[in-house]
Design a protein around this motif. Structure first.
Motif, mmCIF file in Angstrom:
data_model
loop_
_atom_site.group_PDB
_atom_site.id
_atom_site.type_symbol
_atom_site.label_atom_id
_atom_site.label_comp_id
_atom_site.label_asym_id
_atom_site.label_seq_id
_atom_site.Cartn_x
_atom_site.Cartn_y
_atom_site.Cartn_z
ATOM 1 N N THR A 1 0.842 -1.206 0.000
ATOM 2 C CA THR A 1 0.000 0.000 0.000
ATOM 3 C C THR A 1 0.874 1.252 0.000
ATOM 4 O OG1 THR A 1 -1.764 -1.155 1.163
ATOM 5 C CG2 THR A 1 -1.800 1.248 1.256
ATOM 6 N N MET B 1 2.315 2.248 -3.239
ATOM 7 C CA MET B 1 1.357 2.792 -4.212
ATOM 8 C C MET B 1 0.928 4.205 -3.842
ATOM 9 S SD MET B 1 -0.915 -0.451 -5.514
ATOM 10 C CE MET B 1 -1.430 -1.125 -3.942
ATOM 11 N N PHE C 1 -4.491 -2.955 -2.297
ATOM 12 C CA PHE C 1 -5.189 -1.971 -3.145
ATOM 13 C C PHE C 1 -6.349 -1.327 -2.373
ATOM 14 C CE2 PHE C 1 -3.744 -1.873 -7.596
ATOM 15 C CZ PHE C 1 -2.811 -2.896 -7.589
ATOM 16 N N ILE D 1 -8.492 -1.781 -9.006
ATOM 17 C CA ILE D 1 -7.536 -2.689 -9.649
ATOM 18 C C ILE D 1 -7.750 -2.528 -11.145
ATOM 19 C CG2 ILE D 1 -6.840 -5.096 -9.918
ATOM 20 C CD1 ILE D 1 -7.689 -5.572 -7.035
ATOM 21 N N ALA E 1 -4.245 -8.316 -9.153
ATOM 22 C CA ALA E 1 -3.790 -7.263 -8.235
ATOM 23 C C ALA E 1 -2.266 -7.317 -8.120
ATOM 24 C CB ALA E 1 -4.439 -7.423 -6.859
ATOM 25 N N TYR F 1 0.168 -4.363 -9.554
ATOM 26 C CA TYR F 1 1.092 -3.668 -8.656
ATOM 27 C C TYR F 1 2.471 -3.571 -9.307
ATOM 28 C CZ TYR F 1 4.294 -2.874 -4.784
ATOM 29 O OH TYR F 1 5.298 -2.385 -3.994
#
Lengths: 242, 242, 242, 242
Positions: free
Chosen positions: A199, A202, C103, C110, C193, C197
Motif C-alpha cells: 500500500t 502505491m 489496493f 484494480i 492485483a 502492482y
C-alpha cells in the motif's frame, strides 16, 4: 513439572515453521504459569524437527533456569523483562519474520492501514527505539525488553490492545493471553506488514485508518460487545420458524 | 574414495531445492578434505532427483578431476580458486537464488541492515567487481573466483567473518567450515537480501546497523564469548533449587 | 435442508486455503437457492480443518438464521445485502487476500492492465467508497454491502461483467453464478492485483487496456460468441480427413 | 496417432502447475512432428487433474483439427503461425505467469541483466507490439503469432537464440526444440522477470549485461563450444593418476 504448559509451548514453537514465520531456528515462544511465577521457553538453537516437549526449559521471573538440561533461548532475558512488566500476558513469541524485519530495519511503525490490522491491533504497531551502544553492551537481551516497555509507556500504548512491537534494527515480538495467541498475533503482524508495504509503495495519501473503523473492527472481535466467532451471545438472531 | 565427504556434499546439494535456493540444476556445492588436498563437487547439469552420492566428482587443487565418471560443475575453477586463496574454508556453494541475483545485477552490496544479517555476516556482503571482457575470455570461471578474492583483499574483508560474496552481474557464492554451513550461509544471504530490498524501498535513512550492534549479534553466535545454542558454557545460569 | 447447497458452499470455503486466499479463518463463502430465497453461509470463526458441511448455516433474505447451531459469518449482512441487490448472482465470497487488501487500503481500483484481467473482468474492479463514521456505527456489515452496490450504480458498472469489488480500507468481495465461480473470480482478482502492482511500479504510461482488447478477451470467454473451453459450438474446425 | 508426441505434450502441460507457471488452466503447450506436418496441443479449458494424454488434440499446419474429441486450445492459431514461421522449433508454450505478464502489461522488454538470463536468452526478450483494434477483430489469435514474428524480424532477433517473447498487454510465449525445452525456457523467463524487476527498482545504472558476458554465458551452454552439462567433450580434464 509444568508438563501441560511445556506441551503448549512446544506446540506453539512447532507452529512457527508451518506458518512461515521462521527460517532455521530463528524464533522462540514461551508461556507462563502466573500462579507459580515460572515460564517455559524453547531451548536455544535446537532444530525444530529434533525438538521434544521435554526439551522446554523452565525459568523463573529472575531469568534463572529452574529445570531443563538445555540452555534456554538466548532471548530469555527479553521474555523475563516482558513478563515482569506486562503482567496480563500469558505467552510471548519472537521471530525474524521477513516483512516485520524489513520494517524494523527501516525503524518504521507498521501502520494501521486496513481492517485485517484493526481486527487484531488497535492502532499502529510501534517500532521501539533501537538500543544504544551502552544498552547493548550492558545487558543486550534485557534491554531489548526494556525498550519495548519504554516505548509503550512513552507513547501511552495499551499492551493488551496492541499485542506486538518491533525492536528497531532487530525484529518483531508479539504476545497474548496464551502462547498460541501470541503466535497468532505474530502471524497477523507479518501479513499486515506485507500488505502495508505494498500500500505504501502505491500511495501514502489517505491510507491511514480512521479511528471509527479501528474501533469497529477491533471491538467486533474483542471485549464485551464482540460478535465475531462462536463464543459470544450477541450475533445470533434466529428467525422464528417452526 | 572420500565416501563420507561425498555423502556430505551430496546432502548439502540436495538441501538447495528444499531451501528454495535453486531452480532446476542452478547450483553446486563442494567440500574439501584439506589433508588430502582434494575436494568433492556436484557433477554438471544433473537433475537433483537423479543424482546419487557416487556421482560426486573428486578434484585436486589444480582443478583436475581425480575420480568420477561425470563432468564436474562448470564452476569448478571458481571453487578451486577459492579453496586455494581462502585456506580455512571447508565448503563452498554457488546458487542463482533470485534476491541475491537481483542485488548482483544492480552491482550493490547487500548491506548490514538488521540483526538477522549480523548473526551471520559481520558487515556488508560485498558485490565483487564484474569481470572485464579480457577476464571473461581468458579464464571465466577462474577469474570469477579471483574477483571475489581481490575484492576481499582490497576492502580488507575477513572471509571468515563475511562468508559470502556476490559476483556482479552474476550471483552469490557462500562458504563455511563445512558444505552444510556454506549452504546455511547462502540461505541467510537470500533472506537478508529480500529484507534489505524492502527496507531500502521504504527508506535509506538511518537503516545501516551501527558497529556496536553488529559486534553484539555477530559475537553472540561466534567466537570465544558466543552464548547462542547448546555448545558453549557461558549462557546457562541455573538457579539454586532443590 | 439444502444439503447439496451446503456441500457446495462447504467445498467452496475449503478451496480458499488451497488457493492461498485466506490466512487462518479470514474468509467466507455463501451460496443461494433463489427459488427458496435462502442462502447457506460459513459459520463464524471456525477452523477450516474442523469445519463440516453440516456446520453451514441457513439464512433468509432478511439476514435471519433459519437453520444451524453455529453463528453465521459476522459478514452475513453484507452477503444479504448483495443477494438482495444483485439478483442474478448465485454465490459470494469475502477474503482478506493480501494483494487485494493492499489496493483496498490505498483506495485504488484494480485497473484492467492485461488480458488475464480481461478474461474475467470487463473493466477496472472498483474500490468502493470507505464507510463513513455514521455508516460504520449504524450497521457496519449491511453498509459494507451498500457501498458496493452504490459504487456500481453510480459508476454504471454491470455487476455480472465485473463480478468483484474492493471495499476501501477493508478488502475484496467477489461473486458469481455459483459459490465455486465466486471463488474463481476472487482468485483472478488476487492474481491481477499482484500483476498490476508490479506493472504500476515499472510504468503507468500506456498500461491501460484499450476497449477493443477488453472486448476481445472478455467475450472470448463469455456470452453467445464465446469460443474458449469445451462448452460451445464455435471454435472447432475439423479438417476433412478420412 | 502420434501417441508418443501426445504423451510428451501431456507431460509438458502437466509440468506447468508444478513449476508455478499457471493458475487454473491458464496455459498450453504444443509439440510438432515436422515430418508429418502435424502438431499436438492441449485441449481448451480442461482441468489439469482431469486431463489425459489421449485428450491431446492433433492439428495440421493450416490450424485444422485432424484428430481429437475436444476443442483444441483457443490459442491454436498462435501456435500454428509460430510453427509456420519459426521452422526449427519443436514445441511452444503459452502461460499467464505473473512476472512476465507484469512486464507485458508495461510493454517492457525483459532486459538481459544477469547471467541466469544469459544462460538461456542471448539478449533482451522482446515485448512484441500490442495488437491494433483491426488485428484483434480480424484474427486475434493468428495475429498474436504474427506480432511476435514481425517483432523478431524488425529487430533482427534470432528466434533460436532468444526462444521467448512477450505479447504486450497479454503475456509470454516461449518455444524450444521440444515441448519440455519450451517449458524450461518459460520458467527461466519467469525467474529472470522477477529478478529484473527487483534490480530495476534498485537501480537502472549500469545494470545491462555487456555483450562479452552475454556471449560467455550463452555459449557456455549452447553451440559447438558448450561445456556445461554432461553431453559434450570439452570440459573434462582428467588428471593423469594411477
Amino acid at each position: 513439572m509444568l508438563e501441560s504448559l511445556k506441551q503448549e509451548v512446544y506446540d506453539a514453537n512447532m507452529s512457527l515453521p508451518k506458518l512461515g514465520l521462521v527460517t532455521f531456528t530463528w524464533g522462540n515462544v514461551s508461556g507462563i504459569d502466573r500462579e507459580k511465577g515460572l515460564f517455559v521457553i524453547k531451548p536455544s538453537g535446537v532444530d525444530y524437527d529434533k525438538m521434544k516437549p521435554s526439551d522446554m526449559v523452565v525459568v523463573n521471573l529472575k531469568g534463572e533456569v529452574v529445570e531443563g538440561d538445555l540452555n534456554p533461548s538466548s532471548d530469555t532475558p527479553t521474555h523475563t523483562y516482558l513478563y515482569n512488566h506486562f503482567p496480563k500476558i500469558g505467552g510471548i513469541v519472537h521471530t525474524h519474520s521477513p516483512w516485520a524485519v524489513s520494517f524494523a530495519a527501516a525503524k518504521l511503525d507498521i501502520p494501521a492501514m486496513n481492517t485485517t490490522h484493526a481486527d487484531t491491533f488497535y492502532g499502529d504497531v510501534p517500532a521501539a527505539d533501537a538500543l544504544t551502544k551502552e544498552e547493548i553492551e550492558e545487558d543486550y537481551e534485557g534491554n531489548t525488553g526494556k525498550t519495548i516497555v519504554k516505548t509503550f509507556n512513552e507513547r501511552g500504548i495499551d499492551y493488551e490492545a496492541i499485542p506486538a512491537a518491533l525492536v528497531s534494527q532487530h525484529g518483531p515480538f508479539a504476545w497474548g493471553e496464551t502462547p498460541a495467541k501470541a503466535v497468532y498475533n505474530a502471524k497477523v503482524l507479518e501479513v499486515v506488514a506485507e500488505e502495508d508495504y505494498h500500500t505504501m509503495q502505491m500511495t501514502m495519501s489517505n491510507s491511514r485508518l480512521p479511528q471509527y473503523l479501528l474501533d469497529k473492527h477491533y471491538y467486533r472481535k474483542h471485549g464485551a460487545n464482540a460478535y465475531y466467532g462462536q463464543n459470544n451471545a450477541k450475533s445470533k438472531t434466529h428467525a422464528k420458524h417452526e
